[in-house]
Scaffold this motif. Structure first.
Motif, mmCIF file in Angstrom:
data_model
loop_
_atom_site.group_PDB
_atom_site.id
_atom_site.type_symbol
_atom_site.label_atom_id
_atom_site.label_comp_id
_atom_site.label_asym_id
_atom_site.label_seq_id
_atom_site.Cartn_x
_atom_site.Cartn_y
_atom_site.Cartn_z
ATOM 1 N N VAL A 85 16.897 73.566 28.193
ATOM 2 C CA VAL A 85 17.214 73.436 26.772
ATOM 3 C C VAL A 85 17.261 74.835 26.176
ATOM 4 O O VAL A 85 16.379 75.656 26.432
ATOM 5 C CB VAL A 85 16.156 72.583 26.037
ATOM 6 N N SER A 86 18.287 75.106 25.383
ATOM 7 C CA SER A 86 18.403 76.426 24.773
ATOM 8 C C SER A 86 17.454 76.574 23.589
ATOM 9 O O SER A 86 16.983 75.589 23.024
ATOM 10 C CB SER A 86 19.843 76.686 24.317
ATOM 11 N N ILE A 87 17.198 77.809 23.222
ATOM 12 C CA ILE A 87 16.356 78.108 22.071
ATOM 13 C C ILE A 87 16.964 77.470 20.811
ATOM 14 O O ILE A 87 16.257 76.880 20.003
ATOM 15 C CB ILE A 87 16.214 79.635 21.874
ATOM 16 N N ALA A 88 18.273 77.569 20.657
ATOM 17 C CA ALA A 88 18.948 77.001 19.488
ATOM 18 C C ALA A 88 18.789 75.482 19.442
ATOM 19 O O ALA A 88 18.549 74.908 18.374
ATOM 20 C CB ALA A 88 20.426 77.384 19.498
ATOM 21 N N GLU A 89 18.925 74.822 20.601
ATOM 22 C CA GLU A 89 18.757 73.367 20.650
ATOM 23 C C GLU A 89 17.332 72.966 20.278
ATOM 24 O O GLU A 89 17.126 72.000 19.549
ATOM 25 C CB GLU A 89 19.088 72.834 22.043
ATOM 26 N N LEU A 90 16.359 73.706 20.786
ATOM 27 C CA LEU A 90 14.969 73.407 20.453
ATOM 28 C C LEU A 90 14.720 73.544 18.962
ATOM 29 O O LEU A 90 14.015 72.727 18.354
ATOM 30 C CB LEU A 90 14.019 74.314 21.239
ATOM 31 N N SER A 91 15.311 74.563 18.357
ATOM 32 C CA SER A 91 15.170 74.767 16.918
ATOM 33 C C SER A 91 15.698 73.555 16.153
ATOM 34 O O SER A 91 15.061 73.069 15.216
ATOM 35 C CB SER A 91 15.911 76.037 16.497
ATOM 36 N N ALA A 92 16.859 73.055 16.563
ATOM 37 C CA ALA A 92 17.444 71.889 15.897
ATOM 38 C C ALA A 92 16.633 70.625 16.158
ATOM 39 O O ALA A 92 16.378 69.843 15.238
ATOM 40 C CB ALA A 92 18.880 71.697 16.373
ATOM 41 N N LEU A 93 16.228 70.423 17.404
ATOM 42 C CA LEU A 93 15.462 69.219 17.752
ATOM 43 C C LEU A 93 14.116 69.154 17.046
ATOM 44 O O LEU A 93 13.672 68.090 16.625
ATOM 45 C CB LEU A 93 15.256 69.146 19.272
ATOM 46 N N LEU A 94 13.454 70.301 16.934
ATOM 47 C CA LEU A 94 12.132 70.347 16.309
ATOM 48 C C LEU A 94 12.200 70.520 14.795
ATOM 49 O O LEU A 94 11.168 70.437 14.122
ATOM 50 C CB LEU A 94 11.309 71.485 16.916
ATOM 51 N N ARG A 95 13.406 70.812 14.307
ATOM 52 C CA ARG A 95 13.597 71.070 12.870
ATOM 53 C C ARG A 95 12.681 72.189 12.379
ATOM 54 O O ARG A 95 12.015 72.083 11.363
ATOM 55 C CB ARG A 95 13.399 69.804 12.058
ATOM 56 N N LEU A 96 12.665 73.242 13.189
ATOM 57 C CA LEU A 96 11.893 74.440 12.865
ATOM 58 C C LEU A 96 12.842 75.628 12.819
ATOM 59 O O LEU A 96 13.853 75.648 13.533
ATOM 60 C CB LEU A 96 10.826 74.702 13.930
#
Length: 117
Positions: free
Chosen positions: A52-63
């Protein structure tokens, strides 16, 4: 929760300049890590079965992206995840890092092959 609470008030860490496209991979045994805050557990859950990319994690976690970069950098230092980044290639020498194995002659051969099509 406020972003500064998630990162302990930090806005940077030593490794927090991770590129947006850097891929996060969970290391074996890290999924069963106890005592992690909910945000780090969520990162482990999302990256447990695939990169999982850093950008995807940001979107998934809403952080915010900066918060996720710090959390992932912390988790890398703690040995929970590994981060895969691409090494840019110098266009003048054809080399990336010292162990990339990519040379200008290989790039020229690929270009010539594509041109021949």
């Amino acid at each position: 929760m406020r972003p500064y609470a998630v990162t302990g008030g930090r806005v940077r860490s030593e490794l927090s300049d991770l590129p947006l496209e850097a891929l996060v991979e969970v290391l074996p045994g890290a999924v069963s890590s106890f005592g992690l805050p909910p945000e780090k557990r969520a990162i482990l859950q999302h990256a447990a079965h695939t990169y999982v990319s850093i950008a995807e994690l940001s979107a998934l976690l809403r952080l915010p992206l900066g918060v996720v970069r710090i959390l992932v950098a912390d988790m890398q230092e703690e040995g929970h995840v590994t981060v895969h980044t691409s090494t840019p290639v110098n266009v003048h020498t054809g080399h990336g890092s010292s162990n990339s194995g990519l040379s200008l002659s290989v790039l020229e051969s690929v270009l010539n092959g594509i041109s021949a099509l």
